[in-house]
Design a protein around this motif. Sequence first.
Motif, PDB file in Angstrom:
ATOM      1  N   LEU A  73      21.171 -25.341  18.199  1.00  0.00           N
ATOM      2  CA  LEU A  73      21.228 -25.949  16.867  1.00  0.00           C
ATOM      3  C   LEU A  73      19.994 -25.593  16.052  1.00  0.00           C
ATOM      4  CD1 LEU A  73      22.656 -29.548  17.508  1.00  0.00           C
ATOM      5  CD2 LEU A  73      23.844 -27.535  16.620  1.00  0.00           C
ATOM      6  N   ALA A  74      18.851 -25.531  16.731  1.00  0.00           N
ATOM      7  CA  ALA A  74      17.605 -25.181  16.030  1.00  0.00           C
ATOM      8  C   ALA A  74      17.656 -23.746  15.519  1.00  0.00           C
ATOM      9  CB  ALA A  74      16.413 -25.391  16.953  1.00  0.00           C
ATOM     10  N   LEU A  75      18.049 -22.819  16.373  1.00  0.00           N
ATOM     11  CA  LEU A  75      18.067 -21.406  15.999  1.00  0.00           C
ATOM     12  C   LEU A  75      19.138 -21.096  14.961  1.00  0.00           C
ATOM     13  CD1 LEU A  75      17.138 -18.475  16.377  1.00  0.00           C
ATOM     14  CD2 LEU A  75      18.816 -18.300  18.236  1.00  0.00           C
ATOM     15  N   LYS A  76      20.342 -21.565  15.205  1.00  0.00           N
ATOM     16  CA  LYS A  76      21.473 -21.180  14.345  1.00  0.00           C
ATOM     17  C   LYS A  76      21.543 -21.955  13.031  1.00  0.00           C
ATOM     18  CE  LYS A  76      24.183 -19.958  18.393  1.00  0.00           C
ATOM     19  NZ  LYS A  76      25.259 -20.376  19.276  1.00  0.00           N
ATOM     20  N   HIS A  77      21.051 -23.226  13.044  1.00  0.00           N
ATOM     21  CA  HIS A  77      21.246 -24.076  11.862  1.00  0.00           C
ATOM     22  C   HIS A  77      19.973 -24.749  11.354  1.00  0.00           C
ATOM     23  CE1 HIS A  77      25.549 -23.632  12.577  1.00  0.00           C
ATOM     24  NE2 HIS A  77      25.321 -23.938  13.846  1.00  0.00           N
ATOM     25  N   ILE A  79      18.490 -27.231  12.822  1.00  0.00           N
ATOM     26  CA  ILE A  79      18.611 -28.662  13.118  1.00  0.00           C
ATOM     27  C   ILE A  79      17.704 -29.006  14.299  1.00  0.00           C
ATOM     28  CG2 ILE A  79      20.184 -30.524  13.793  1.00  0.00           C
ATOM     29  CD1 ILE A  79      20.709 -29.307  10.985  1.00  0.00           C
ATOM     30  N   THR A  80      16.842 -29.989  14.100  1.00  0.00           N
ATOM     31  CA  THR A  80      15.922 -30.403  15.156  1.00  0.00           C
ATOM     32  C   THR A  80      15.715 -31.909  15.087  1.00  0.00           C
ATOM     33  OG1 THR A  80      13.813 -29.869  16.225  1.00  0.00           O
ATOM     34  CG2 THR A  80      13.801 -30.024  13.814  1.00  0.00           C
ATOM     35  N   LEU A  81      14.826 -32.415  15.917  1.00  0.00           N
ATOM     36  CA  LEU A  81      14.502 -33.838  15.946  1.00  0.00           C
ATOM     37  C   LEU A  81      13.125 -34.052  15.336  1.00  0.00           C
ATOM     38  CD1 LEU A  81      16.729 -33.485  18.119  1.00  0.00           C
ATOM     39  CD2 LEU A  81      15.624 -35.284  19.383  1.00  0.00           C
ATOM     40  N   LEU A  82      12.986 -35.120  14.561  1.00  0.00           N
ATOM     41  CA  LEU A  82      11.695 -35.387  13.937  1.00  0.00           C
ATOM     42  C   LEU A  82      10.649 -35.861  14.937  1.00  0.00           C
ATOM     43  CD1 LEU A  82      12.432 -36.968  10.461  1.00  0.00           C
ATOM     44  CD2 LEU A  82      11.598 -34.700  11.021  1.00  0.00           C
ATOM     45  N   ASN A  83      10.998 -36.718  15.829  1.00  0.00           N
ATOM     46  CA  ASN A  83      10.038 -37.220  16.808  1.00  0.00           C
ATOM     47  C   ASN A  83      10.358 -36.611  18.163  1.00  0.00           C
ATOM     48  OD1 ASN A  83      12.427 -38.690  17.084  1.00  0.00           O
ATOM     49  ND2 ASN A  83      11.373 -40.376  18.065  1.00  0.00           N
ATOM     50  N   ASN A 102      17.382 -31.614   9.125  1.00  0.00           N
ATOM     51  CA  ASN A 102      17.891 -30.298   8.747  1.00  0.00           C
ATOM     52  C   ASN A 102      16.776 -29.489   8.093  1.00  0.00           C
ATOM     53  OD1 ASN A 102      19.208 -28.047   7.791  1.00  0.00           O
ATOM     54  ND2 ASN A 102      20.907 -29.164   6.869  1.00  0.00           N
ATOM     55  N   HIS A 103      16.178 -28.577   8.860  1.00  0.00           N
ATOM     56  CA  HIS A 103      15.174 -27.652   8.332  1.00  0.00           C
ATOM     57  C   HIS A 103      15.843 -26.397   7.761  1.00  0.00           C
ATOM     58  CE1 HIS A 103      11.430 -29.509   9.653  1.00  0.00           C
ATOM     59  NE2 HIS A 103      12.000 -29.785  10.798  1.00  0.00           N
ATOM     60  N   GLY A 104      17.144 -26.305   7.890  1.00  0.00           N
ATOM     61  CA  GLY A 104      17.882 -25.132   7.431  1.00  0.00           C
ATOM     62  C   GLY A 104      18.066 -25.122   5.925  1.00  0.00           C
ATOM     63  N   GLN A 105      18.826 -24.133   5.471  1.00  0.00           N
ATOM     64  CA  GLN A 105      19.053 -23.965   4.043  1.00  0.00           C
ATOM     65  C   GLN A 105      20.479 -24.305   3.628  1.00  0.00           C
ATOM     66  OE1 GLN A 105      17.797 -19.916   3.522  1.00  0.00           O
ATOM     67  NE2 GLN A 105      15.657 -20.431   3.898  1.00  0.00           N
ATOM     68  N   GLU A 106      21.295 -24.713   4.606  1.00  0.00           N
ATOM     69  CA  GLU A 106      22.696 -25.057   4.347  1.00  0.00           C
ATOM     70  C   GLU A 106      22.972 -26.467   4.863  1.00  0.00           C
ATOM     71  OE1 GLU A 106      24.809 -22.997   2.797  1.00  0.00           O
ATOM     72  OE2 GLU A 106      23.277 -21.427   2.667  1.00  0.00           O
ATOM     73  N   GLU A 114      30.230 -34.051  19.032  1.00  0.00           N
ATOM     74  CA  GLU A 114      29.405 -32.844  19.014  1.00  0.00           C
ATOM     75  C   GLU A 114      28.118 -33.074  19.793  1.00  0.00           C
ATOM     76  OE1 GLU A 114      27.559 -29.685  15.801  1.00  0.00           O
ATOM     77  OE2 GLU A 114      28.811 -31.327  15.123  1.00  0.00           O
ATOM     78  N   ARG A 115      27.716 -32.065  20.546  1.00  0.00           N
ATOM     79  CA  ARG A 115      26.458 -32.155  21.302  1.00  0.00           C
ATOM     80  C   ARG A 115      25.298 -31.956  20.335  1.00  0.00           C
ATOM     81  NH1 ARG A 115      26.351 -27.866  25.305  1.00  0.00           N
ATOM     82  NH2 ARG A 115      27.699 -26.749  23.880  1.00  0.00           N
ATOM     83  N   ILE A 116      24.444 -32.987  20.211  1.00  0.00           N
ATOM     84  CA  ILE A 116      23.406 -32.976  19.178  1.00  0.00           C
ATOM     85  C   ILE A 116      21.984 -32.930  19.722  1.00  0.00           C
ATOM     86  CG2 ILE A 116      24.791 -34.090  17.393  1.00  0.00           C
ATOM     87  CD1 ILE A 116      23.336 -36.746  18.269  1.00  0.00           C
ATOM     88  N   ALA A 117      21.783 -33.288  20.965  1.00  0.00           N
ATOM     89  CA  ALA A 117      20.437 -33.334  21.542  1.00  0.00           C
ATOM     90  C   ALA A 117      20.584 -33.327  23.054  1.00  0.00           C
ATOM     91  CB  ALA A 117      19.694 -34.591  21.086  1.00  0.00           C
ATOM     92  N   GLN A 118      19.454 -33.327  23.743  1.00  0.00           N
ATOM     93  CA  GLN A 118      19.502 -33.406  25.196  1.00  0.00           C
ATOM     94  C   GLN A 118      18.524 -34.457  25.699  1.00  0.00           C
ATOM     95  OE1 GLN A 118      18.241 -29.778  27.161  1.00  0.00           O
ATOM     96  NE2 GLN A 118      17.239 -29.098  25.293  1.00  0.00           N
ATOM     97  N   LEU A 119      18.863 -35.004  26.839  1.00  0.00           N
ATOM     98  CA  LEU A 119      18.092 -36.061  27.472  1.00  0.00           C
ATOM     99  C   LEU A 119      17.467 -35.485  28.735  1.00  0.00           C
ATOM    100  CD1 LEU A 119      17.737 -39.114  26.922  1.00  0.00           C
ATOM    101  CD2 LEU A 119      19.691 -39.507  28.405  1.00  0.00           C
ATOM    102  N   VAL A 120      16.139 -35.527  28.809  1.00  0.00           N
ATOM    103  CA  VAL A 120      15.410 -35.030  29.973  1.00  0.00           C
ATOM    104  C   VAL A 120      14.628 -36.204  30.565  1.00  0.00           C
ATOM    105  CG1 VAL A 120      13.607 -33.445  30.778  1.00  0.00           C
ATOM    106  CG2 VAL A 120      15.228 -32.709  29.016  1.00  0.00           C
ATOM    107  N   PHE A 121      14.754 -36.390  31.860  1.00  0.00           N
ATOM    108  CA  PHE A 121      14.068 -37.484  32.544  1.00  0.00           C
ATOM    109  C   PHE A 121      12.767 -36.981  33.142  1.00  0.00           C
ATOM    110  CE2 PHE A 121      18.514 -38.614  32.420  1.00  0.00           C
ATOM    111  CZ  PHE A 121      18.465 -39.936  31.999  1.00  0.00           C
TER     112      PHE A 121
END
Length: 150
Positions: A73-77, A79-83, A102-106, A114-121
């Motif tokens: 999502l970051a590379l293609k669009h 889209i990232t997380l603020l914190n 949305n850091h993108g231009q569209e 939709e898969r929007i983020a990931q959870l890492v323990f």
Amino acid sequence: MHLLYNVRIQQLPGNDDLSIPERMSESAAGFDLQAAVMDETVLEPGERVLIPTGIALEMPEELEAQVRPRSGLALKHGITLLNSPGTIDSDYRGEVKVILHNHGQEPFSIRRGERIAQLVFQELPKVRITQARELSATERGSGGFGHTGK
């Protein structure tokens, strides 16, 4: 030897159509989180929005859960997380939510499931903080924020 921690996931009411977080490959570090939005949500360039995931966690106090961006999502669009990473403490029992930006231009559309983020323990070390009048000297000292170059 790796310790196996039991993390319990509660699917919140109205989200039975979504799957609980899962790894997309056997060796993946993160468990993908899905958007539990009821209607399509459009994230305009420069905008941020809080997206529900429809789940709550119960994990041992030795763990924290980190909410991290998805690289695709970051590379293609853009889209990232603020914190990032967002921390979920072991005593939190509320819904896991994700702050997307949305850091993108569209404009970017977020649809249910939709898969929007990931959870890492991560394991948490036991730490005791003590107050000191002075700290030991090092070669670096107080240099920071790019003091060694770029």
